[in-house]
Design a protein around this motif. Structure first.
Motif, short mmCIF file in Angstrom:
data_model
loop_
_atom_site.label_atom_id
_atom_site.label_comp_id
_atom_site.label_asym_id
_atom_site.label_seq_id
_atom_site.Cartn_x
_atom_site.Cartn_y
_atom_site.Cartn_z
N GLY A 44 -3.62 7.70 -15.97
CA GLY A 44 -4.44 6.89 -15.09
C GLY A 44 -4.67 5.51 -15.67
N ALA A 45 -5.54 4.75 -15.03
CA ALA A 45 -5.87 3.40 -15.46
C ALA A 45 -7.32 3.13 -15.08
N THR A 46 -7.87 2.01 -15.53
CA THR A 46 -9.24 1.69 -15.13
C THR A 46 -9.38 1.65 -13.62
N ALA A 47 -8.33 1.21 -12.94
CA ALA A 47 -8.37 1.17 -11.47
C ALA A 47 -8.52 2.57 -10.88
N SER A 48 -8.26 3.61 -11.67
CA SER A 48 -8.50 4.98 -11.20
C SER A 48 -9.99 5.26 -11.03
N LEU A 49 -10.80 4.52 -11.76
CA LEU A 49 -12.23 4.81 -11.82
C LEU A 49 -13.05 4.02 -10.81
N ARG A 50 -12.59 2.82 -10.50
CA ARG A 50 -13.31 2.06 -9.48
C ARG A 50 -12.44 0.93 -8.93
N GLY A 51 -12.68 0.63 -7.70
CA GLY A 51 -11.93 -0.42 -7.04
C GLY A 51 -12.26 -1.78 -7.60
N ALA A 52 -11.35 -2.70 -7.47
CA ALA A 52 -11.58 -4.06 -7.95
C ALA A 52 -11.06 -5.05 -6.90
N ALA A 53 -11.69 -6.20 -6.85
CA ALA A 53 -11.22 -7.23 -5.94
C ALA A 53 -9.76 -7.54 -6.23
N HIS A 54 -8.99 -7.78 -5.21
CA HIS A 54 -7.58 -8.19 -5.33
C HIS A 54 -6.70 -7.07 -5.86
N CYS A 55 -7.18 -5.86 -5.81
CA CYS A 55 -6.40 -4.76 -6.39
C CYS A 55 -6.58 -3.51 -5.54
N ALA A 56 -6.82 -3.69 -4.25
CA ALA A 56 -7.23 -2.57 -3.40
C ALA A 56 -6.18 -1.47 -3.31
N GLY A 57 -4.93 -1.84 -3.07
CA GLY A 57 -3.89 -0.83 -2.84
C GLY A 57 -3.60 -0.02 -4.09
N PHE A 58 -3.54 -0.68 -5.22
CA PHE A 58 -3.29 0.04 -6.47
C PHE A 58 -4.48 0.93 -6.79
N ALA A 59 -5.68 0.40 -6.65
CA ALA A 59 -6.89 1.20 -6.92
C ALA A 59 -6.94 2.43 -6.02
N ALA A 60 -6.57 2.26 -4.75
CA ALA A 60 -6.58 3.40 -3.83
C ALA A 60 -5.63 4.48 -4.34
N GLY A 61 -4.44 4.09 -4.73
CA GLY A 61 -3.46 5.06 -5.20
C GLY A 61 -3.90 5.76 -6.47
N LEU B 164 0.83 -1.20 0.00
CA LEU B 164 0.00 0.00 0.00
C LEU B 164 0.87 1.25 0.00
N ASP B 165 1.85 1.29 0.88
CA ASP B 165 2.70 2.48 0.95
C ASP B 165 3.43 2.72 -0.37
N GLY B 166 3.82 1.63 -1.02
CA GLY B 166 4.46 1.79 -2.33
C GLY B 166 3.52 2.42 -3.33
N SER B 167 2.27 1.98 -3.30
CA SER B 167 1.28 2.57 -4.21
C SER B 167 1.02 4.04 -3.87
N LEU B 168 0.84 4.32 -2.58
CA LEU B 168 0.58 5.71 -2.19
C LEU B 168 1.79 6.60 -2.48
N GLY B 169 2.99 6.05 -2.32
CA GLY B 169 4.19 6.86 -2.57
C GLY B 169 4.30 7.24 -4.04
N GLY B 170 4.32 6.23 -4.90
CA GLY B 170 4.53 6.51 -6.33
C GLY B 170 3.31 7.09 -7.00
#
Lengths: 244, 244, 244, 244
Positions: free
Chosen positions: C148-165, C108-114
């Motif tokens: 951005g990416a599709t994960a920018s638009l909505r959260g997905a199972a198994h992808c929480a930290g990246f989606a959050a970032g 998570l911290d890696g995602s939030l950092g970058g």
């Protein structure tokens, strides 16, 4: 029941519609509307048998004249001297899955009629009544609830006409909330989805479905009882197994 | 109170947090968490005085060790043998309005810590407990509620760091709902806005605010009691005068 | 090349980043940034070999000191007297698929950092430069593009930290667009998805991928050339086979 | 011009429509459609005078018979042997601001007719042609572009009927993209807003407006030239001064 207020559900023939009517009937006389008595009579009888006060009125939401006549009858004959506390628009028209190139313009028009035009006409009939109620110290803020679906939120393959109608209904709801919320009328859009809104089938309703119906019943009621300091404009209700 | 289940609210020092805790306390023992007793002690005392069962635990949501220690204490000392029925993440960190070029990276890190990292860590502590509860025939589906704000839905000028943190929390909530909803855990995101979440000020709370608090209280409880056939993933609560 | 303006791409090591840099190099000197020369050197060499002017600078977007030093070097050594015409933030940090309960807070911290902190710091370095450029009659409105990416638009199972970032990055972009658009800086968020952003693999890139890269190249350039009367805040680019 | 492909713009009488037609005319013969020659004749003449090949056809998008006759004429008389490369639906019907209770059902029907029914009918005419084109090795993926507005994205007070129609159009576009994207047809929705789409006024168009028109022109063309590995489903174009 001494209340001078009443509630009204159009599209009362579905599980959601009759469930909502049953709950509102605990606090208000209720009017159940649908195109024909076949859709509302059972629910009307059940409410009256259980000690509530219910009447059924036939009207076609997409037909301005039919709707006006129905509201005149409520005012003059059925519930004279009463004020509208809550109105639920629960008509879901022309849900069909079909490849786009096989869909007909009649399908589309059916969706736009029941899902958009009906919402518009119903809002034009009910909002003036709800504004009057807002000025009359009602127990809860006067409320207009529109039932939506996942198709209200985004289009889907093979579902273009229904999605168009439901997206338009949602946009109407947002427009009305922005215009009439500041005047004290609570306009809410409830995205009810999946297996929730099953047609009411005598004797065959599963325990799960009955429990769900009971919950929806409460839910619409809670929307109505929100103080104006905490209006919900939109919420979704979907089964835990439903993909979204 | 004979219940083997309990509820937990972190960020218990705000109006929303303490209101939610008071309602859950009617049905479960409750744990109120915040960084220091100053934030939760009054609410704990009030619940116990009213005949409920409440304990306060100090923990920093953004610090994994602090959070783990707090949950170990609940399990081993405070409520041994109990199962987690509902958890509310109500921390709202670093809301500030400032021109972007005057915001500091410490502001951002504060928002990401309390609003994202804390949500993540809290979910990692609570979801295994909620999954256990799901298997134990609880009275209602085990529930994780995240408090959001309008900034969760879209960025705003002069509010970049807070909006980033709240948007990330919402994305976490969506991800968790999609992963754990099918396993029976209800993950909901409540967009609570405007003047609702006022700090609890002794003696000075207006009637309107108290009425709103009472309504929020009910609302979080209703989210918890939804059957899994009708989970709400997101709803908004905003004052009728609030622009949106 | 006589231009006094330059363009800058951070996260230059991906297909999208190097493709964007190649296109901007047709009109401006370009700076390619990444954590190490291994990520940008090939693209720098290719641009210079093709007659463009490119320099590489090593910097860690999530580290304020590293970023400040890099911008000081550009100003003082590499491109003195030049003004920043366009900046592209193309860092995509810590994309991982994992069950939520197996994800670590370091992920998570890696995602939030970058994905968040880096965007924030990069914007704080570039926006003052872009505001200066806005006052200097540039050929096109000064532009900040966030990938951005599709994960920018909505959260997905198994992808929480990246989606959050990524959701947080999008919220930052919206906040910046609302604050700096009216001051003439174009802030855009490009949702680039699916197989588009493949790592550049020498010799093995398919014709389709090369054609796509060439199109992305053009696309980021077009965002930059939009007149301020028609700024795009968000667009999506996704393969026709991608579900959405 | 030897191309066997052609482009088609309906709603050709607006700034956006004629700008798009002018750009497509650099690569294809173009058909400009509108309800009457007054809307398209000037643009047709200007394109032909500039060396392009343009024809005008009168048709009412909301009338199935009228639309079918127009397409038959194109196929049999105007451009026999040609294939449809790109179609733009640019009709914007019944934009009006009015308090909801003063709006008429005719206003709503006008919006639903031109904004929804017309889009539906136009898509039913053009998608079979675009699918044929997809099989014929066209220079670019066959493209259907729908013009949207901010009202497509959310309802607004005093704008309910227009918002309903535009939200429905967007839902149609999403449905079509999901159904026909995988079959190689690019369906895009362009949110064009604010002062961009001014009516073309001879002699009085400001430099800014002309520059904007020129940019829109390019923009629709770029949507058309996207490879299918990078389809854009939605983008927004709005002036830097526009609140959103």
């Amino acid at each position: 029941m001494a209340s001078k207020f009443y509630a009204l559900v159009i599209g009362a023939g579905t599980g959601t519609g009759s469930a909502a009517a049953r709950r509102f009937a605990k606090s208000y006389p209720v009017v159940l509307m649908a195109r024909s008595p076949a859709s509302y009579q059972d629910a009307v009888d059940a409410i009256n048998a259980a000690g509530g006060q219910a009447v059924g009125v036939s009207a076609d939401a997409a037909d301005e004249g039919s709707l006006k006549a129905a509201f005149a009858r409520i005012r003059d004959e059925l519930l004279p001297g009463h004020q509208l506390a809550a109105a639920v628009y629960n008509v879901g028209a022309n849900f069909k899955r079909a490849p786009f190139l096989e869909a007909t313009v009649e399908d589309l028009d059916g969706s736009l009629g029941g899902n958009v035009r009906g919402t518009f006409l119903f809002a034009q009939q009910t909002i003036p009544l709800l504004l009057e109620t807002a000025a009359a110290r009602p127990p809860h803020p006067p409320t207009l609830i529109l039932t939506g679906a996942t198709a209200s939120l985004r289009g889907a393959a093979h579902c273009a006409g229904f999605a168009a109608g439901m997206a338009a209904r949602r946009a109407l709801g947002q427009s009305l909330a922005r215009e009439f919320g500041p005047r004290g009328v609570h306009v809410a859009h409830a995205v009810v989805d999946g297996v929730i809104d099953i047609p009411r089938t005598k004797g065959t309703m599963s325990t799960a479905a009955r429990r769900t119906g009971s919950w929806i019943r409460m839910r619409y009621w809670h929307l109505h009882t929100q103080p104006r300091s905490a209006f919900t404009q939109e919420l979704d209700l979907r089964p835990y197994v439903e993909k979204f």
